[in-house]
Design an enzyme around this catalytic site. Structure first.
Site, PDB file in Angstrom:
ATOM      1  N   ASN A  83      36.252  36.059  50.336  1.00 23.87           N
ATOM      2  CA  ASN A  83      37.344  37.420  49.102  1.00 23.87           C
ATOM      3  C   ASN A  83      37.426  37.741  50.065  1.00 23.87           C
ATOM      4  OD1 ASN A  83      38.029  38.902  47.025  1.00 23.87           O
ATOM      5  ND2 ASN A  83      38.126  37.062  45.396  1.00 23.87           N
ATOM      6  N   HIS A 128      41.705  35.758  47.554  1.00 28.43           N
ATOM      7  CA  HIS A 128      41.188  35.579  47.236  1.00 28.43           C
ATOM      8  C   HIS A 128      40.327  33.818  47.695  1.00 28.43           C
ATOM      9  CE1 HIS A 128      41.617  35.455  42.328  1.00 28.43           C
ATOM     10  NE2 HIS A 128      41.576  36.440  42.476  1.00 28.43           N
ATOM     11  N   GLU A 172      39.609  30.822  48.854  1.00 24.16           N
ATOM     12  CA  GLU A 172      40.676  30.119  48.855  1.00 24.16           C
ATOM     13  C   GLU A 172      42.320  30.309  49.394  1.00 24.16           C
ATOM     14  OE1 GLU A 172      37.655  29.192  44.884  1.00 24.16           O
ATOM     15  OE2 GLU A 172      39.774  31.024  45.747  1.00 24.16           O
ATOM     16  N   SER A 202      34.774  28.046  40.480  1.00 21.41           N
ATOM     17  CA  SER A 202      35.985  27.365  40.387  1.00 21.41           C
ATOM     18  C   SER A 202      37.834  27.983  40.643  1.00 21.41           C
ATOM     19  CB  SER A 202      35.878  27.108  38.572  1.00 21.41           C
ATOM     20  OG  SER A 202      36.718  25.938  38.164  1.00 21.41           O
ATOM     21  N   CYS A 248      40.971  29.561  40.319  1.00 19.82           N
ATOM     22  CA  CYS A 248      41.800  30.176  39.484  1.00 19.82           C
ATOM     23  C   CYS A 248      43.048  29.413  39.537  1.00 19.82           C
ATOM     24  CB  CYS A 248      42.208  31.883  40.103  1.00 19.82           C
ATOM     25  SG  CYS A 248      43.205  32.571  41.240  1.00 19.82           S
ATOM     26  N   CYS A 298      44.621  29.950  43.342  1.00 23.26           N
ATOM     27  CA  CYS A 298      44.455  29.439  43.590  1.00 23.26           C
ATOM     28  C   CYS A 298      44.486  27.785  43.823  1.00 23.26           C
ATOM     29  CB  CYS A 298      42.586  28.949  44.302  1.00 23.26           C
ATOM     30  SG  CYS A 298      43.045  30.904  44.769  1.00 23.26           S
ATOM     31  N   ASP A 317      39.467  41.485  39.945  1.00 29.80           N
ATOM     32  CA  ASP A 317      39.710  40.869  40.462  1.00 29.80           C
ATOM     33  C   ASP A 317      39.743  38.970  39.270  1.00 29.80           C
ATOM     34  OD1 ASP A 317      39.425  39.322  43.367  1.00 29.80           O
ATOM     35  OD2 ASP A 317      38.227  37.391  42.318  1.00 29.80           O
TER      36      ASP A 317
END
Length: 147
Positions: A40, A51, A53, A78, A80, A83, A143
């Protein structure tokens, strides 16, 4: 750590935390090798979208669709909605999630679209996020788009 790829994602999360950011990391694995890494970068880069990912995919550069279709994306948390959208856009078939206790992205939706989602519930990933959320709720809420 029994899974070296999740271990690499955790290393990325720690690097993000140590740089003053949010401790979430990701790696993209293709054909049994790490193709890209990211963590991130919203705080460090002043970014609205980096983020873990997204940073990982950005760091991979342009790839052929056939490469994404052989990939596994590892994330310490996990993914979002944003992503998850990238996962679907690039047709990444497999996602390994370190934990989904502190945040649950739309994994059911990913599964409904044919993505294999594996939740590991790794205690290191849980501790990284629980500690961060307790000490920096302001950054965490920013975030995830909360106030």
């Amino acid at each position: 750590m029994s899974d070296p790829f999740l271990g690499a994602a955790i290393d990325e999360a720690i690097a993000g935390r140590d740089a003053g950011g949010i401790p979430i990391g990701s790696v993209l694995v293709v054909d049994g090798a790490i193709l890209s890494r990211g963590h991130n970068q919203r705080v460090q880069q002043g970014s609205a979208v980096l983020h873990a990912e997204m940073a990982c995919l950005e760091n991979a550069g342009r790839l052929a669709a056939s490469v994404y279709r052989r990939a596994t994306l590892y994330s310490t948390l996990s993914p979002c909605d944003m992503c998850s959208g990238a996962i679907l856009l690039y047709d990444i078939p497999h996602v390994v999630v370190g934990e989904d206790r502190t945040f649950q992205g739309p994994t059911s939706y990913l599964r409904s679209r044919g993505v294999t989602v594996e939740i590991v519930d790794d205690p290191i990933c849980v501790d990284l996020m629980e500690t961060f959320i307790a000490t920096r709720p302001d950054l965490w809420n920013e975030d995830i788009g909360q106030e």
